[in-house]
Design an enzyme around this catalytic site. Structure first.
Site, PDB file in Angstrom:
ATOM      1  N   ILE A  13       0.849  -1.197   0.000  1.00  0.00           N
ATOM      2  CA  ILE A  13       0.000   0.000   0.000  1.00  0.00           C
ATOM      3  C   ILE A  13       0.885   1.249   0.000  1.00  0.00           C
ATOM      4  CG2 ILE A  13      -1.953   1.169   1.110  1.00  0.00           C
ATOM      5  CD1 ILE A  13      -2.591  -1.458   2.546  1.00  0.00           C
ATOM      6  N   ASP A  59      14.825   0.901  10.508  1.00  0.00           N
ATOM      7  CA  ASP A  59      13.738   0.246  11.227  1.00  0.00           C
ATOM      8  C   ASP A  59      13.114   1.296  12.161  1.00  0.00           C
ATOM      9  OD1 ASP A  59      12.142  -1.306  12.900  1.00  0.00           O
ATOM     10  OD2 ASP A  59      13.529  -3.006  12.816  1.00  0.00           O
ATOM     11  N   SER A 126      -7.220  -1.099  10.343  1.00  0.00           N
ATOM     12  CA  SER A 126      -7.799  -2.216   9.596  1.00  0.00           C
ATOM     13  C   SER A 126      -9.225  -2.477  10.050  1.00  0.00           C
ATOM     14  CB  SER A 126      -6.947  -3.451   9.871  1.00  0.00           C
ATOM     15  OG  SER A 126      -7.595  -4.612   9.425  1.00  0.00           O
ATOM     16  N   THR A 128     -10.171  -5.132  10.693  1.00  0.00           N
ATOM     17  CA  THR A 128     -10.045  -6.218  11.655  1.00  0.00           C
ATOM     18  C   THR A 128     -10.461  -5.750  13.064  1.00  0.00           C
ATOM     19  OG1 THR A 128      -8.573  -8.023  12.281  1.00  0.00           O
ATOM     20  CG2 THR A 128      -7.613  -5.855  12.307  1.00  0.00           C
ATOM     21  N   TYR A 151      -1.765  -9.533  15.852  1.00  0.00           N
ATOM     22  CA  TYR A 151      -1.728  -8.517  14.799  1.00  0.00           C
ATOM     23  C   TYR A 151      -2.926  -7.567  14.941  1.00  0.00           C
ATOM     24  CZ  TYR A 151      -3.034  -6.350  10.436  1.00  0.00           C
ATOM     25  OH  TYR A 151      -3.465  -5.427   9.518  1.00  0.00           O
ATOM     26  N   LYS A 155      -3.371  -3.282  16.046  1.00  0.00           N
ATOM     27  CA  LYS A 155      -4.107  -2.203  15.382  1.00  0.00           C
ATOM     28  C   LYS A 155      -5.062  -1.523  16.370  1.00  0.00           C
ATOM     29  CE  LYS A 155      -2.113  -2.451  11.473  1.00  0.00           C
ATOM     30  NZ  LYS A 155      -1.156  -1.393  11.098  1.00  0.00           N
ATOM     31  N   PHE A 181     -10.288  -1.956   4.393  1.00  0.00           N
ATOM     32  CA  PHE A 181     -10.876  -3.273   4.157  1.00  0.00           C
ATOM     33  C   PHE A 181      -9.831  -4.082   3.365  1.00  0.00           C
ATOM     34  CE2 PHE A 181     -14.940  -3.213   6.298  1.00  0.00           C
ATOM     35  CZ  PHE A 181     -14.819  -1.956   6.855  1.00  0.00           C
ATOM     36  N   GLY A 300      -9.660 -18.215  12.951  1.00  0.00           N
ATOM     37  CA  GLY A 300      -9.633 -16.756  13.138  1.00  0.00           C
ATOM     38  C   GLY A 300     -10.300 -15.968  12.035  1.00  0.00           C
TER      39      GLY A 300
HETATM   40  N1  UFG Z   1      -8.536 -17.123   1.643  1.00  0.00           N
HETATM   41  C1  UFG Z   1      -8.623 -18.362   1.056  1.00  0.00           C
HETATM   42  N2  UFG Z   1      -7.466 -18.962   0.627  1.00  0.00           N
HETATM   43  C2  UFG Z   1      -6.244 -18.359   0.773  1.00  0.00           C
HETATM   44  C3  UFG Z   1      -6.177 -17.081   1.361  1.00  0.00           C
HETATM   45  C4  UFG Z   1      -7.354 -16.490   1.805  1.00  0.00           C
HETATM   46  O1  UFG Z   1      -9.699 -18.934   0.917  1.00  0.00           O
HETATM   47  O2  UFG Z   1      -5.238 -18.968   0.373  1.00  0.00           O
HETATM   48  C5  UFG Z   1      -9.779 -16.447   2.086  1.00  0.00           C
HETATM   49  C6  UFG Z   1      -9.824 -16.191   3.571  1.00  0.00           C
HETATM   50  O3  UFG Z   1     -10.310 -17.308   4.246  1.00  0.00           O
HETATM   51  C7  UFG Z   1     -10.737 -14.978   3.624  1.00  0.00           C
HETATM   52  C8  UFG Z   1     -10.460 -14.235   2.324  1.00  0.00           C
HETATM   53  O4  UFG Z   1      -9.846 -15.186   1.471  1.00  0.00           O
HETATM   54  O5  UFG Z   1     -12.046 -15.402   3.609  1.00  0.00           O
HETATM   55  C9  UFG Z   1      -9.547 -13.054   2.492  1.00  0.00           C
HETATM   56  O6  UFG Z   1      -8.389 -13.462   3.204  1.00  0.00           O
HETATM   57  P1  UFG Z   1      -7.076 -12.563   3.324  1.00  0.00           P
HETATM   58  O7  UFG Z   1      -6.067 -13.360   4.069  1.00  0.00           O
HETATM   59  O8  UFG Z   1      -6.683 -12.054   1.972  1.00  0.00           O
HETATM   60  O9  UFG Z   1      -7.525 -11.285   4.166  1.00  0.00           O
HETATM   61  P2  UFG Z   1      -8.307 -11.199   5.568  1.00  0.00           P
HETATM   62  O10 UFG Z   1      -9.672 -10.746   5.273  1.00  0.00           O
HETATM   63  O11 UFG Z   1      -8.093 -12.431   6.349  1.00  0.00           O
HETATM   64  O12 UFG Z   1      -7.553  -9.989   6.262  1.00  0.00           O
HETATM   65  C10 UFG Z   1      -6.454 -10.169   7.110  1.00  0.00           C
HETATM   66  C11 UFG Z   1      -6.610  -9.235   8.296  1.00  0.00           C
HETATM   67  C12 UFG Z   1      -6.458  -7.812   7.872  1.00  0.00           C
HETATM   68  C13 UFG Z   1      -5.163  -7.641   7.249  1.00  0.00           C
HETATM   69  C14 UFG Z   1      -5.077  -8.534   6.062  1.00  0.00           C
HETATM   70  C15 UFG Z   1      -3.739  -8.379   5.422  1.00  0.00           C
HETATM   71  O13 UFG Z   1      -7.853  -9.429   8.873  1.00  0.00           O
HETATM   72  O14 UFG Z   1      -6.513  -6.961   8.978  1.00  0.00           O
HETATM   73  O15 UFG Z   1      -5.263  -9.892   6.451  1.00  0.00           O
HETATM   74  O16 UFG Z   1      -2.768  -9.108   6.042  1.00  0.00           O
HETATM   75  F1  UFG Z   1      -4.959  -6.352   6.893  1.00  0.00           F
END
Ligand code: UFG
Length: 343
Positions: A13, A59, A126, A128, A151, A155, A181, A300
């Site tokens: 980003i 850092d 986030s 989150t 993590y 936040k 998001f 999670g």
């Molecule tokens: N997913 C899959 N397969 C994968 C990866 C993800 O099915 O290989 C699904 C996840 O289960 C979820 C969706 O895709 O339903 C999105 O997953 P991401 O890991 O891309 O993102 P998240 O919504 O889990 O977000 C998390 C944290 C955020 C953070 C973000 C970036 O909740 O706060 O990861 O690290 F910013």
């Protein structure tokens, strides 16, 4: 020309935001320790903008190095603080690494700001922080739910540290907290994009790496959620749309337009899409197959979340403009460009 310090400016980003800042006439200083990015990102930024931003491999946890860096660059008008560790799973295994990286960096910056007469601060937060919201779409007023990972906790605590600091010193600071998001996609030039180290944790890099053959198969984590097709729903936003909001936030503070010394905005599209919808649309718009299999739920994961972006739309005058089709095309163009570079 106003000068903006961007921590984490070679990251995903961060790099897109640096491009938008330069395009809007800002001078940018990047601080990044390259722990999850590559210095070659600077070449991509230079190709797009014609400007190579100043770069310091530091850092943010190192207070003295940050202090010296701020002395070196003189007057800094605003800080955008992206630099943070962001892998949810890793944070469960290495909580202290996350608390140290994400919180000590933040505290250092907030401590250094008055020393160097820097008032304006944009913080990467986030969605989150909402956990699984009771009401969708989720507004900024929704309750903050207990974090599901260290993590996520960094936040939440980060937001609290900023709030308490401003409360104690309302004349020294103003801040805009941006709750992202799910950012996806890449710059239209395909010169910069998401480049995770190692096996991607996030959906889109895994999709593009599977489509190009770097990974055999995408795992879809669960199809038994309470959603129309059983897979999780997120609000996927084009990273360039997200980047533009940071420029607006900085201008708002510099122009003295903030309604309060601390403002918080959701940055999303307002549209929820399931994992299976993302895969299908990606395949359609790019005419490429994404082999996948359904596996069990990932620990999670939130079932469904998408933003109510009305507050940002109305107050910031910002709106996510890109379609999901265009966003998914840009993600694929970036992966293809990466493959060409290697060949
Ligand atoms: N997913 C899959 N397969 C994968 C990866 C993800 O099915 O290989 C699904 C996840 O289960 C979820 C969706 O895709 O339903 C999105 O997953 P991401 O890991 O891309 O993102 P998240 O919504 O889990 O977000 C998390 C944290 C955020 C953070 C973000 C970036 O909740 O706060 O990861 O690290 F910013």
């Amino acid at each position: 020309m106003s000068k903006v310090l961007v921590t984490g400016g070679t990251g995903y980003i961060g790099s897109h935001t640096v491009v938008e800042l330069i395009n809007e006439g800002f001078e940018v200083v990047i601080v990044d320790n390259l722990s999850n990015s590559n210095v070659e990102v600077l070449n991509g930024i230079e190709k797009i903008t014609g400007v190579r931003p100043a770069f310091e491999n530091i850092d943010c946890v190192d207070y003295v190095a940050m202090d010296n860096m701020m002395d070196k660059y003189g007057k800094i008008d605003a800080i955008i603080h992206f630099a943070a560790s962001k892998a949810v799973g890793e944070s469960v295994e290495k909580p202290l690494l996350y608390y140290r990286n994400n919180l000590v960096s933040l505290i250092n910056l907030l401590q250094l700001m008055p020393v160097h007469k820097i008032k304006n601060f944009v913080f990467s937060s986030s969605c989150t922080v909402y956990g699984q919201p009771d009401i969708l779409p989720v507004t900024e007023g929704a309750p903050i739910k207990p974090a599901l990972s260290p993590y996520g906790n960094t936040k939440q605590i980060g937001e609290e540290i900023i709030r308490d600091t401003i409360y104690a010193n309302p004349t020294s600071y103003q801040s805009i907290v941006l709750r992202y998001f799910n950012p996806i996609g890449a710059h239209a030039s395909a010169e910069i994009g998401e480049l995770p180290n190692g096996v991607p944790n996030n959906l889109l890099p895994f999709v593009t790496q599977t489509a190009i053959g770097l990974r055999k198969q995408l795992q879809v984590f669960g199809n038994d959620y309470d959603t129309p097709d059983g897979s999780c729903i997120r609000d996927y936003i084009h990273v360039v749309d997200l980047a533009k909001a940071h420029v607006i936030a900085v201008k708002r503070m510099l122009d003295g337009k903030s309604g309060d010394s601390l403002e918080t905005f959701n940055l999303g599209t307002g549209r929820g899409l399931s994992v299976l919808e993302i895969i299908k649309t990606f395949e359609e718009v790019n005419q490429v197959k994404v082999p996948y299999k359904i596996v069990s739920r990932r620990e999670g994961d939130i079932e469904k979340v998408w933003a109510d972006p009305t507050y940002a739309n109305e107050v910031l005058g910002w709106k996510a403009m890109e379609t999901v089709e265009e966003t998914l095309r840009s993600a694929w163009a970036w992966e293809l460009n990466l493959a060409n570079r290697k060949n």
